[in-house]
Design a protein around this motif. Structure first.
Motif, mmCIF file in Angstrom:
data_model
loop_
_atom_site.group_PDB
_atom_site.id
_atom_site.type_symbol
_atom_site.label_atom_id
_atom_site.label_comp_id
_atom_site.label_asym_id
_atom_site.label_seq_id
_atom_site.Cartn_x
_atom_site.Cartn_y
_atom_site.Cartn_z
ATOM 1 N N ARG A 288 0.898 -1.310 0.057
ATOM 2 C CA ARG A 288 -0.042 0.172 -0.024
ATOM 3 C C ARG A 288 0.867 1.361 -0.117
ATOM 4 O O ARG A 288 2.209 1.028 0.326
ATOM 5 C CB ARG A 288 -0.719 -0.099 1.151
ATOM 6 C CG ARG A 288 -1.444 -1.196 1.560
ATOM 7 C CD ARG A 288 -2.260 -1.338 2.992
ATOM 8 N NE ARG A 288 -2.504 -2.693 3.364
ATOM 9 C CZ ARG A 288 -3.224 -3.001 4.513
ATOM 10 N NH1 ARG A 288 -3.978 -1.954 5.122
ATOM 11 N NH2 ARG A 288 -3.619 -4.033 4.963
ATOM 12 N N MET A 289 0.243 2.539 -0.160
ATOM 13 C CA MET A 289 0.891 3.564 -0.165
ATOM 14 C C MET A 289 1.274 4.118 1.387
ATOM 15 O O MET A 289 0.661 3.351 2.252
ATOM 16 C CB MET A 289 0.289 5.038 -0.729
ATOM 17 C CG MET A 289 0.096 4.396 -2.405
ATOM 18 S SD MET A 289 1.672 4.542 -3.121
ATOM 19 C CE MET A 289 2.135 6.145 -2.898
ATOM 20 N N LYS A 290 1.936 4.955 1.671
ATOM 21 C CA LYS A 290 2.473 5.266 3.049
ATOM 22 C C LYS A 290 1.399 5.470 4.087
ATOM 23 O O LYS A 290 1.337 5.083 5.177
ATOM 24 C CB LYS A 290 3.396 6.405 2.923
ATOM 25 C CG LYS A 290 4.300 6.411 4.287
ATOM 26 C CD LYS A 290 5.463 7.398 4.048
ATOM 27 C CE LYS A 290 6.254 7.607 5.436
ATOM 28 N NZ LYS A 290 7.416 8.490 5.045
ATOM 29 N N LYS A 291 0.269 6.141 3.667
ATOM 30 C CA LYS A 291 -1.071 6.386 4.180
ATOM 31 C C LYS A 291 -2.024 5.281 4.200
ATOM 32 O O LYS A 291 -3.045 5.703 4.610
ATOM 33 C CB LYS A 291 -1.422 7.758 3.824
ATOM 34 C CG LYS A 291 -0.373 8.920 4.398
ATOM 35 C CD LYS A 291 -1.010 10.269 4.052
ATOM 36 C CE LYS A 291 -0.006 11.545 4.221
ATOM 37 N NZ LYS A 291 -0.685 13.016 4.030
ATOM 38 N N GLY A 292 -1.568 4.314 3.445
ATOM 39 C CA GLY A 292 -2.848 3.123 3.468
ATOM 40 C C GLY A 292 -3.467 3.085 2.219
ATOM 41 O O GLY A 292 -4.160 2.180 2.048
ATOM 42 N N GLY A 293 -3.436 4.126 1.253
ATOM 43 C CA GLY A 293 -4.271 3.986 0.140
ATOM 44 C C GLY A 293 -3.635 2.985 -1.053
ATOM 45 O O GLY A 293 -2.453 2.562 -0.820
ATOM 46 N N PRO A 294 -4.444 2.837 -1.965
ATOM 47 C CA PRO A 294 -3.950 1.844 -2.892
ATOM 48 C C PRO A 294 -2.763 2.389 -3.705
ATOM 49 O O PRO A 294 -2.480 3.478 -3.984
ATOM 50 C CB PRO A 294 -5.425 1.605 -3.718
ATOM 51 C CG PRO A 294 -5.947 2.997 -3.657
ATOM 52 C CD PRO A 294 -5.671 3.585 -1.943
ATOM 53 N N MET A 295 -1.988 1.288 -3.950
ATOM 54 C CA MET A 295 -0.677 1.511 -4.607
ATOM 55 C C MET A 295 -1.098 1.660 -6.362
ATOM 56 O O MET A 295 -1.267 0.384 -6.532
ATOM 57 C CB MET A 295 0.362 0.612 -4.238
ATOM 58 C CG MET A 295 1.672 1.023 -4.903
ATOM 59 S SD MET A 295 3.049 -0.322 -4.304
ATOM 60 C CE MET A 295 3.227 0.413 -2.865
ATOM 61 N N THR A 296 -1.304 2.375 -6.947
ATOM 62 C CA THR A 296 -1.214 2.546 -8.429
ATOM 63 C C THR A 296 0.120 3.218 -8.991
ATOM 64 O O THR A 296 0.997 3.352 -8.451
ATOM 65 C CB THR A 296 -2.491 3.625 -8.843
ATOM 66 O OG1 THR A 296 -2.091 4.862 -8.428
ATOM 67 C CG2 THR A 296 -3.805 3.193 -8.041
ATOM 68 N N HIS A 297 0.120 2.768 -10.427
ATOM 69 C CA HIS A 297 1.324 3.051 -11.235
ATOM 70 C C HIS A 297 1.691 4.667 -10.896
ATOM 71 O O HIS A 297 2.762 4.869 -10.717
ATOM 72 C CB HIS A 297 1.385 2.897 -12.562
ATOM 73 C CG HIS A 297 1.266 1.369 -13.080
ATOM 74 N ND1 HIS A 297 0.291 0.658 -13.192
ATOM 75 C CD2 HIS A 297 2.237 0.686 -13.483
ATOM 76 C CE1 HIS A 297 0.567 -0.571 -13.490
ATOM 77 N NE2 HIS A 297 1.829 -0.449 -13.816
ATOM 78 N N GLN A 298 0.757 5.401 -11.121
ATOM 79 C CA GLN A 298 0.700 6.733 -11.024
ATOM 80 C C GLN A 298 1.281 7.313 -9.554
ATOM 81 O O GLN A 298 2.210 8.140 -9.083
ATOM 82 C CB GLN A 298 -0.265 7.525 -11.378
ATOM 83 C CG GLN A 298 -0.050 8.915 -11.793
ATOM 84 C CD GLN A 298 0.894 9.259 -13.046
ATOM 85 O OE1 GLN A 298 0.692 8.494 -13.802
ATOM 86 N NE2 GLN A 298 2.030 9.901 -12.640
ATOM 87 N N SER A 299 0.646 6.690 -8.331
ATOM 88 C CA SER A 299 0.922 7.135 -7.148
ATOM 89 C C SER A 299 2.153 6.770 -6.720
ATOM 90 O O SER A 299 3.077 7.467 -5.945
ATOM 91 C CB SER A 299 -0.136 6.483 -6.140
ATOM 92 O OG SER A 299 -0.199 5.236 -5.938
#
Length: 389
Positions: A288-299
């Motif tokens: 996941r991203m650092k704040k818990g959001g979904p990991m997308t290509h762009q993020s």
């Protein structure tokens, strides 16, 4: 009013006692000579003006398009549209990509030609047109594949007897760099060491497993067996991009052979173990991203990859084109260097066939020719002597 320059086709009225004639002026793109033609009607002169403008001021090409327009059946653009409309079992994103390709890459002279008059030379001219627009060999080959498939649909429909794309030679592709160049472990460490610590287990997993980004970001806790000997990750799904206005979704992996079990090194399993434990506890994705959001290509690119890559010397202007997919190439290089066969690597990477693996990674085996020579020498040395009378 000043006349338009000859290199842009222009129509001029020529008044006469018995009525006006209309002169078409242009400059030949090859000889650079000023050319002109006179027509009895303004409509006819403007028709040929449009034909010249659509064909780069080549009168020969304009004549060909004029003759082609009189043929029956669909144009190339219409044929590709028909082919797209008949596709089944493809993702909405694939349809979106095909329609984008139709708008962007078949909007030149080729798109207006009737399929029934299409010849090998027309396909070659289209390839040169694409090259003139700075398109990469991989892009040209991909769009040629769509064109060829559409022409095969027309063959099956009885519109044409054979596929005019057959036998057309494509520009040579770059070996790997179209989807990321090869990198070394030192290159990888230079990028990894500059990344936020939160993302390091994710890139370690990509290098350690060879998984595609879309396969890794969809993984959940039950997809891992880290207590196994060896530890295993089960690849059974992947993130897919939606069509127009549609969100990303979870679907099947790239191909049937992409469904696989991938063994992990103990160090890779140890690096991701806390993330797997968390995912098992809360039911979320492992990565996941650092704040818990979904990991997308762009993020991931914007918040984790872009700056560390540039800081490591692989930013804009670098001779080495490093992408996240380069980590998959690095995994392949590590596996081959450790003695894994091409067949085993093909299975591990989830390629649709071993030829895909050979085409992409044979260059990573520079000593293969020497080993082949050694085996040949040994075999021939053991053959009985041949006596010629």
């Amino acid at each position: 009013m000043n006349a338009r320059p000859y290199h842009v086709a222009s129509v001029h009225e020529r008044p006469r006692k018995n009525g006006s004639s209309w002169q078409l002026k242009w400059r030949d793109p090859v000889t650079r000579k000023a050319e002109s033609e006179t027509f009895a009607s303004k409509d006819e002169a403007e028709l040929w003006q449009r034909l010249l403008d659509a064909n780069g001021q080549s009168f020969q090409a304009a004549e060909k398009m004029y003759a082609n327009a009189k043929l029956e059946g669909p144009t190339v653009t219409e044929a590709i549209e028909q082919h797209i409309n008949q596709l089944v079992d493809v993702t909405p994103y694939t349809i979106k990509r095909y329609r984008g390709a139709l708008r962007s890459h078949f909007n030149g002279p080729l798109g207006e030609l009737k399929v029934s008059g299409l010849a090998h030379a027309d396909i070659v001219d289209w390839i040169r047109w694409m090259q003139g627009r700075g398109k990469a060999p991989k892009t040209i080959a991909d769009k040629h594949g769509l064109l060829s498939a559409a022409m095969l649909t027309q063959v099956r429909a009885g519109t044409i007897p054979r596929n005019p794309c057959d036998g057309v030679r494509m520009p040579k592709k770059r070996r790997v760099g179209d989807d990321g160049d090869d990198i070394t472990m030192d290159d990888y460490r230079a990028i990894r060491d500059r990344m936020d610590k939160h993302f390091r287990p994710f890139v370690d997993f990509l290098v350690g497993s060879g998984c595609r980004f879309s396969e890794a970001t969809v993984l959940t806790g039950p997809d891992f067996d880290l207590d196994g000997k060896p530890p295993i990750v089960y690849i059974t799904k992947a993130h897919k991009l939606g069509g127009e206005g549609e969100a990303r979704y979870v679907g099947d992996p790239k191909s049937a052979k992409s469904r696989r079990r991938v063994s992990l090194a103990p160090s890779t399993a140890e690096a991701i173990a806390p993330l797997v434990a968390k995912a098992l506890a809360d039911g979320g994705p492992v990565f996941r991203m650092k704040k818990g959001g979904p990991m997308t290509h762009q993020s991931f690119y914007n918040r984790a990859w872009k700056e560390p890559r540039a800081a490591a010397g692989f930013g804009p202007g670098s001779q080495t084109h490093v992408t996240v997919h380069s980590l998959r190439h690095l995994h392949a290089a590590i596996m081959l260097a450790s003695g894994l066969s091409m067949y085993e690597l093909s299975t591990r990477l989830g390629h649709n066939g071993i030829q895909v693996t050979v085409d992409r990674y044979a260059h990573l085996l520079p000593d293969a020719h020497w080993r082949g020579a050694e085996h040949a020498a040994k075999a021939l040395g053991e053959m009985p002597e041949i006596i010629i009378d």
